[in-house]
Design an enzyme around this catalytic site. Structure first.
Site, PDB file in Angstrom:
ATOM      1  N   ARG A 167       0.577  -1.273   0.053  1.00 56.67           N
ATOM      2  CA  ARG A 167      -0.047  -0.082  -0.102  1.00 56.67           C
ATOM      3  C   ARG A 167       0.816   1.523   0.069  1.00 56.67           C
ATOM      4  NH1 ARG A 167      -2.812  -4.027   1.471  1.00 56.67           N
ATOM      5  NH2 ARG A 167      -0.825  -4.534   2.509  1.00 56.67           N
TER       6      ARG A 167
ATOM      7  N   ARG B 185      11.094   3.821   3.867  1.00 54.34           N
ATOM      8  CA  ARG B 185      10.674   2.732   4.583  1.00 54.34           C
ATOM      9  C   ARG B 185      12.157   2.113   4.901  1.00 54.34           C
ATOM     10  NH1 ARG B 185       5.698  -1.141   4.676  1.00 54.34           N
ATOM     11  NH2 ARG B 185       4.759   0.811   5.224  1.00 54.34           N
TER      12      ARG B 185
ATOM     13  N   HIS C 295       4.517   5.728  11.536  1.00 53.79           N
ATOM     14  CA  HIS C 295       4.281   5.797  10.121  1.00 53.79           C
ATOM     15  C   HIS C 295       3.316   6.730  10.016  1.00 53.79           C
ATOM     16  CE1 HIS C 295       3.185   4.151   6.279  1.00 53.79           C
ATOM     17  NE2 HIS C 295       2.844   2.965   6.703  1.00 53.79           N
TER      18      HIS C 295
HETATM   19  N1   CP Z   1      -0.410  -0.101   5.702  1.00 53.52           N
HETATM   20  C1   CP Z   1       0.799  -0.308   5.162  1.00 53.52           C
HETATM   21  O1   CP Z   1       1.673   0.443   5.665  1.00 53.52           O
HETATM   22  O2   CP Z   1       0.826  -1.222   4.237  1.00 53.52           O
HETATM   23  P1   CP Z   1       2.060  -1.781   3.470  1.00 53.52           P
HETATM   24  O3   CP Z   1       3.108  -2.275   4.611  1.00 53.52           O
HETATM   25  O4   CP Z   1       1.553  -2.808   2.629  1.00 53.52           O
HETATM   26  O5   CP Z   1       2.715  -0.550   2.885  1.00 53.52           O
END
Ligand code: CP
Length: 316
Positions: A61, A111, A139
């Site tokens: 996402r 990230r 986050h």
């Molecule tokens: N919500 C979220 O951070 O999903 P992903 O790890 O897929 O980026």
């Protein structure tokens, strides 16, 4: 003028760096972006800009919605989703990687498995850095899209009882969201096994900054009267061993039977991915908003990108 005149110009490392007014400005711009996308309006505000996505941990996402957001704004995207394809495998430091990539791009979305990595990266970057998840730290863009979802679905951001459930020790989305919820005067109920409760430093940060009500529980039953239930997964990758993870893997699960006993107007949220804590049998229920929540990631990240590196939103 850049909408909101935000310190976002320096990037976005922690939700704690934003005031209530600044968060409201992000949500307002997000609503305009959503509307512009739905109307097919021209939003090529970043057509001369490049975003670099440096993902040292897996993501579906966050990375793809950032990339979609940048492309919808007319910008270009470079980066990697697999750090083994980067020179970090040859031993290059994060600081050097970021210093170099910041000379190729206008903004970096990072990230990384290490808490504090985004802050460290920001110190060596020539361009703004957005924290897309730093280990068990924060986050912040997830928290902003979570707030946007709550506002869209409940019509307001304050005076709600929000039950946050799951691995609250390791779940970084929860750490950012808790501060944002407290800032808007919500009642927060942290539901987790004792060993996975929200860290003391988050709790003390909340009590230092806000006077709102914060409670802890181990029982999912205490979420029955909540206005919002925010489920999270057990963070398998943060456990010391598969055996330890196994103790908690199926600790909480929401199914149709549970939701039928809950507050009729409750919204069920999840940052996703889910791995069993929400049964697919509730996907079609009016309370389940987690797919909509994930979709809101695009307009919210469009707003964030434009507020950091855009010249003018132009959206009315
Ligand atoms: N919500 C979220 O951070 O999903 P992903 O790890 O897929 O980026």
């Amino acid at each position: 003028m850049n909408p909101g005149g935000l310190p976002l110009r320096r990037g976005l490392i922690s939700i704690k760096d934003l005031t209530k007014e600044q968060i409201e400005a992000v949500l307002s711009e997000s609503a305009k972006m959503l509307n512009a996308c739905q109307c097919g309006a021209d939003v090529n505000y970043l057509d001369n800009k490049i975003m670099a996505t440096l993902f040292f941990e897996p993501s579906t996402r966050t990375r793809l919605s950032f990339e979609s957001a940048m492309q919808r704004l007319g910008g270009g995207v470079i980066g990697f989703a697999d750090p083994s394809s980067s020179s970090s495998m040859k031993g290059e430091s994060l600081a050097d990687t970021v210093r170099i990539v910041s000379s190729y791009s206008d903004i970096i979305v990072l990230r990384h498995p290490m808490e504090g990595a985004a802050s460290e990266a920001s110190a060596s970057s020539l361009v703004p850095v957005i924290n897309a998840g730093d280990g068990t730290g924060e986050h912040p863009t997830q928290a902003l899209l979570d707030l946007f979802t709550i506002k869209m679905e409940k019509g307001r951001l304050g005076k709600l009882k929000v039950a946050v459930v799951g691995d609250l020790k390791n779940g970084r989305t929860v750490h950012s969201l808790a501060y944002a919820l407290a800032l808007f005067g919500n009642q927060i109920l942290f539901i987790a096994p004792k060993k996975l409760q929200v860290p003391d430093e988050v709790l003390s940060g909340l009590s230092r900054r806000y006077s709102g009500m914060v409670e802890k529980s181990e029982s999912l039953e205490s979420a029955l009267d909540a206005d919002v239930i925010y489920m999270t997964r057990m963070q398998k990758e943060r456990f010391a061993s598969p055996d330890e993870y196994g103790l908690f893997a199926n600790y909480y699960s929401i199914n149709r039977k549970f939701l039928s006993r809950a507050n009729d107007e409750v919204i069920l949220m999840h940052p996703l991915p889910r791995v069993g804590e929400i049964s697919p049998e509730v996907d079609g229920m009016k309370n389940s908003v987690y797919f909509k929540q994930a979709a809101y990631g695009v307009p919210v990240r469009m707003a964030i990108l434009n507020m950091i590196i855009g010249q003018q939103s132009g959206i009315v």
